[in-house]
Design an enzyme around this catalytic site. Sequence first.
Site, PDB file in Angstrom:
ATOM      1  N   GLU A 103       0.829  -1.210   0.000  1.00 43.04           N
ATOM      2  CA  GLU A 103       0.000   0.000   0.000  1.00 43.04           C
ATOM      3  C   GLU A 103       0.860   1.256   0.000  1.00 43.04           C
ATOM      4  O   GLU A 103       0.489   2.269  -0.595  1.00 43.04           O
ATOM      5  CB  GLU A 103      -0.953  -0.018   1.193  1.00 43.04           C
ATOM      6  CG  GLU A 103      -1.951  -1.174   1.192  1.00 43.04           C
ATOM      7  CD  GLU A 103      -2.697  -1.311  -0.125  1.00 43.04           C
ATOM      8  OE1 GLU A 103      -2.980  -0.287  -0.768  1.00 43.04           O
ATOM      9  OE2 GLU A 103      -3.005  -2.455  -0.515  1.00 43.04           O
ATOM     10  N   HIS A 110       1.426   7.428  -6.479  1.00 47.65           N
ATOM     11  CA  HIS A 110       0.615   8.644  -6.549  1.00 47.65           C
ATOM     12  C   HIS A 110       1.483   9.881  -6.427  1.00 47.65           C
ATOM     13  O   HIS A 110       1.305  10.859  -7.155  1.00 47.65           O
ATOM     14  CB  HIS A 110      -0.442   8.620  -5.442  1.00 47.65           C
ATOM     15  CG  HIS A 110      -1.349   9.805  -5.456  1.00 47.65           C
ATOM     16  ND1 HIS A 110      -1.321  10.778  -4.470  1.00 47.65           N
ATOM     17  CD2 HIS A 110      -2.315  10.203  -6.334  1.00 47.65           C
ATOM     18  CE1 HIS A 110      -2.216  11.711  -4.751  1.00 47.65           C
ATOM     19  NE2 HIS A 110      -2.829  11.382  -5.868  1.00 47.65           N
TER      20      HIS A 110
END
Length: 230
Positions: A103, A110
Amino acid sequence: MYPYIFFDQTMIVLIPAILLTLYAQGKVKNNFSKYLQVQTRKNYTGAQVARILLNEQNLSEISIEITPGHMSDHYDPVNKILRLSKEVYAGSSIASVSVAAHEVGHAIQHDKGYVPLEIRNKIFPIASFGSSAAWFFIFVGFLIPALGGMIDIGILLFSVAVLFQIITLPVEFNASNRAMSLLAENDFITVNERVGAKKVLNAAALTYVAAMAAGIAQLIRLILIRDRRR
């Protein structure tokens, strides 16, 4: 014509994808359960690993929270929150740190503007709408012959949803590769523990491969049904 949407000879196209999906689901469940019981020697929890890695990447503004559910871990790019299931957040197992690092990989993607992720985020609204609305257009097209053109609209919308699944693959594989590198570079897992971490991440990635295969198979089936109807 309506029953053909549910069952006819074109269902054979779906069989390999269905079998792959069942295999992938079993694989991820077994590997996650197995390595959730194997503690790492360093004994860092998933939350600790995530926090250290995020800070190392100058992403200290990203918060980490516990989210309800089993294997519900995800990164929320809008609110900049890394949400980890309780067993990952508080666990110090190989599975826990592997998922947490995965994660973090998405958070780094991003931040760095990873192109496949950017593309996936842009088409997500259309893909989300298309995955559900497509069937409305397809059903109406089959039920009302005069509106047969709606089948093509439905197939087009479903195609966007399949495209989303295809683009998801490099995003997930890249996040897993980043996770393995980060875990090894920061010495969170030993050389022997890397085997288990890879199995957990590869099994999870296989579920996305299966989802893509199922989407492509369903798209092919819809096209075959449409062409036969004509």
